[in-house]
Scaffold this motif. Structure first.
Motif, mmCIF file in Angstrom:
data_model
loop_
_atom_site.group_PDB
_atom_site.id
_atom_site.type_symbol
_atom_site.label_atom_id
_atom_site.label_comp_id
_atom_site.label_asym_id
_atom_site.label_seq_id
_atom_site.Cartn_x
_atom_site.Cartn_y
_atom_site.Cartn_z
ATOM 1 N N ILE A 12 0.817 -1.211 0.000
ATOM 2 C CA ILE A 12 0.000 0.000 0.000
ATOM 3 C C ILE A 12 0.859 1.274 0.000
ATOM 4 C CG2 ILE A 12 -1.771 1.299 1.272
ATOM 5 C CD1 ILE A 12 -2.968 -1.310 0.533
ATOM 6 N N ASP A 13 0.692 2.106 -0.998
ATOM 7 C CA ASP A 13 1.146 3.507 -1.014
ATOM 8 C C ASP A 13 2.608 3.725 -0.622
ATOM 9 O OD1 ASP A 13 -1.530 3.818 -1.590
ATOM 10 O OD2 ASP A 13 -2.045 4.730 0.327
ATOM 11 N N MET A 14 3.498 2.877 -1.084
ATOM 12 C CA MET A 14 4.927 3.081 -0.824
ATOM 13 C C MET A 14 5.422 4.117 -1.843
ATOM 14 S SD MET A 14 5.880 1.190 1.786
ATOM 15 C CE MET A 14 7.651 1.130 1.604
ATOM 16 N N GLN A 15 5.094 5.391 -1.566
ATOM 17 C CA GLN A 15 5.320 6.476 -2.515
ATOM 18 C C GLN A 15 6.376 7.455 -2.025
ATOM 19 O OE1 GLN A 15 0.727 6.376 -2.836
ATOM 20 N NE2 GLN A 15 1.388 7.938 -4.330
ATOM 21 N N LYS A 16 7.088 8.040 -2.972
ATOM 22 C CA LYS A 16 8.169 8.970 -2.663
ATOM 23 C C LYS A 16 7.690 10.188 -1.881
ATOM 24 C CE LYS A 16 10.994 7.569 -6.580
ATOM 25 N NZ LYS A 16 11.682 7.978 -7.811
ATOM 26 N N GLY A 17 6.446 10.592 -2.079
ATOM 27 C CA GLY A 17 5.913 11.766 -1.399
ATOM 28 C C GLY A 17 5.852 11.649 0.112
ATOM 29 N N PHE A 18 5.904 10.431 0.634
ATOM 30 C CA PHE A 18 5.880 10.273 2.084
ATOM 31 C C PHE A 18 7.213 10.647 2.731
ATOM 32 C CE2 PHE A 18 2.033 7.568 1.493
ATOM 33 C CZ PHE A 18 1.199 8.317 2.310
ATOM 34 N N ALA A 19 8.233 10.935 1.928
ATOM 35 C CA ALA A 19 9.502 11.449 2.461
ATOM 36 C C ALA A 19 9.433 12.954 2.709
ATOM 37 C CB ALA A 19 10.649 11.120 1.508
ATOM 38 N N ASP A 20 8.361 13.605 2.260
ATOM 39 C CA ASP A 20 8.185 15.044 2.448
ATOM 40 C C ASP A 20 8.138 15.358 3.949
ATOM 41 O OD1 ASP A 20 6.499 17.566 2.844
ATOM 42 O OD2 ASP A 20 6.831 17.582 0.673
ATOM 43 N N PRO A 21 8.918 16.342 4.413
ATOM 44 C CA PRO A 21 8.937 16.657 5.841
ATOM 45 C C PRO A 21 7.601 17.175 6.379
ATOM 46 C CG PRO A 21 10.283 18.221 4.602
ATOM 47 C CD PRO A 21 9.839 17.170 3.643
ATOM 48 N N GLY A 22 6.710 17.590 5.509
ATOM 49 C CA GLY A 22 5.412 18.106 5.948
ATOM 50 C C GLY A 22 4.547 17.085 6.664
ATOM 51 N N TRP A 23 4.844 15.802 6.500
ATOM 52 C CA TRP A 23 4.061 14.767 7.190
ATOM 53 C C TRP A 23 4.371 14.737 8.684
ATOM 54 C CZ3 TRP A 23 0.206 12.666 4.534
ATOM 55 C CH2 TRP A 23 0.286 12.621 3.141
ATOM 56 N N GLY A 24 5.539 15.232 9.073
ATOM 57 C CA GLY A 24 5.921 15.235 10.483
ATOM 58 C C GLY A 24 6.714 14.000 10.859
ATOM 59 N N PRO A 25 6.935 13.821 12.181
ATOM 60 C CA PRO A 25 7.731 12.681 12.652
ATOM 61 C C PRO A 25 7.067 11.341 12.314
ATOM 62 C CG PRO A 25 7.476 14.321 14.391
ATOM 63 C CD PRO A 25 6.557 14.721 13.279
ATOM 64 N N ARG A 26 7.882 10.404 11.891
ATOM 65 C CA ARG A 26 7.397 9.061 11.560
ATOM 66 C C ARG A 26 8.019 8.036 12.494
ATOM 67 N NH1 ARG A 26 10.297 6.126 6.431
ATOM 68 N NH2 ARG A 26 10.049 4.327 7.769
ATOM 69 N N ASN A 27 7.495 6.833 12.430
ATOM 70 C CA ASN A 27 8.066 5.745 13.210
ATOM 71 C C ASN A 27 8.688 4.711 12.265
ATOM 72 O OD1 ASN A 27 5.691 4.572 12.155
ATOM 73 N ND2 ASN A 27 5.393 3.311 13.963
ATOM 74 N N ASN A 28 9.187 3.663 12.839
ATOM 75 C CA ASN A 28 9.661 2.465 12.158
ATOM 76 C C ASN A 28 10.563 2.725 10.946
ATOM 77 O OD1 ASN A 28 10.081 -0.173 11.517
ATOM 78 N ND2 ASN A 28 8.113 -0.462 10.546
ATOM 79 N N PRO A 29 11.812 3.070 11.197
ATOM 80 C CA PRO A 29 12.741 3.271 10.090
ATOM 81 C C PRO A 29 13.040 1.986 9.313
ATOM 82 C CG PRO A 29 13.880 3.406 12.203
ATOM 83 C CD PRO A 29 12.418 3.331 12.501
ATOM 84 N N ASP A 30 12.617 0.828 9.831
ATOM 85 C CA ASP A 30 12.847 -0.447 9.142
ATOM 86 C C ASP A 30 11.731 -0.818 8.172
ATOM 87 O OD1 ASP A 30 15.240 -0.865 10.527
ATOM 88 O OD2 ASP A 30 14.191 -1.820 12.198
ATOM 89 N N CYS A 31 10.711 0.014 8.056
ATOM 90 C CA CYS A 31 9.573 -0.310 7.190
ATOM 91 C C CYS A 31 10.020 -0.672 5.777
ATOM 92 C CB CYS A 31 8.588 0.858 7.148
ATOM 93 S SG CYS A 31 7.283 0.691 5.910
#
Length: 186
Positions: A12-31
């Motif tokens: 699901i939705d493994m898209q480059k746009g999710f690297a945009d800093p506007g999404w804020g802090p993320r979890n799980n760097p191993d995803c």
């Protein structure tokens, strides 16, 4: 429980746009590495892979007019049998018809991974469970972002991921496990 020989991996939705800093802090760097491991396992076993892309109708990094709409390179290069485009949370409301495709092939077991854990992954898993599929979610092959709700209540990405795991597993929509646990069943 073992994996069916035709268990479908739905990415699901493994898209480059999710690297945009506007999404804020993320979890799980191993995803990403866990999704890649799943894709490699599915390719080696000749099980079906479904790639899903969110084509946002809003002005967002996931809008088709932005480069962030593109799938991450390792996902885009992965062998797959179906590519679904959607503009809502559930891959079951995309084009072409995911449920029809699964049913035509006699696929009853689906594995769901990708972005965001508590949004499109959870919604697709809940719908899959409601539609009668056996749903497995390797929670460490997903990630999400901190989120603010009503009254300024803010939950961290880790809290949201744990809540999704409890909702899906405890609510009997899906079996939630780790990527390692899932691959042991392959």
């Amino acid at each position: 429980m073992s994996l069916d020989p035709n268990a479908a991996l739905i990415v699901i939705d493994m898209q480059k746009g999710f690297a945009d800093p506007g999404w804020g802090p993320r979890n799980n760097p191993d995803c990403e590495s866990n999704v890649e491991r799943l894709l490699e396992s599915w390719a080696a076993s000749a099980r079906p892979v479904v790639l899903v892309r969110h084509d946002s109708v809003e002005e967002s990094p996931l809008n088709p007019n932005h480069p962030g709409n593109a799938l991450m390179d390792f996902v885009a290069a992965a062998p797959h049998e179906l590519f679904v485009r959607k503009d809502v949370n559930s891959a079951f409301f995309g084009e072409p018809d995911l449920s029809g495709w699964l049913d035509e092939r006699g696929i009853q077991q689906i594995v769901i991974c990708g972005i965001q854990t508590n949004m499109c992954v959870e919604t697709t898993a809940r719908m899959g469970g409601n539609l009668g599929y056996e749903v497995l979610v390797p929670i460490d092959a997903t990630h999400t972002f901190d989120l603010e709700g009503p009254g300024g209540v803010r939950l961290s990405a880790d809290e949201l991921s744990r809540a999704t795991a409890v909702n899906l597993h405890g609510g009997e929509f899906a079996t939630v496990l780790s990527t390692d646990e899932l691959l042991e069943r392959a």
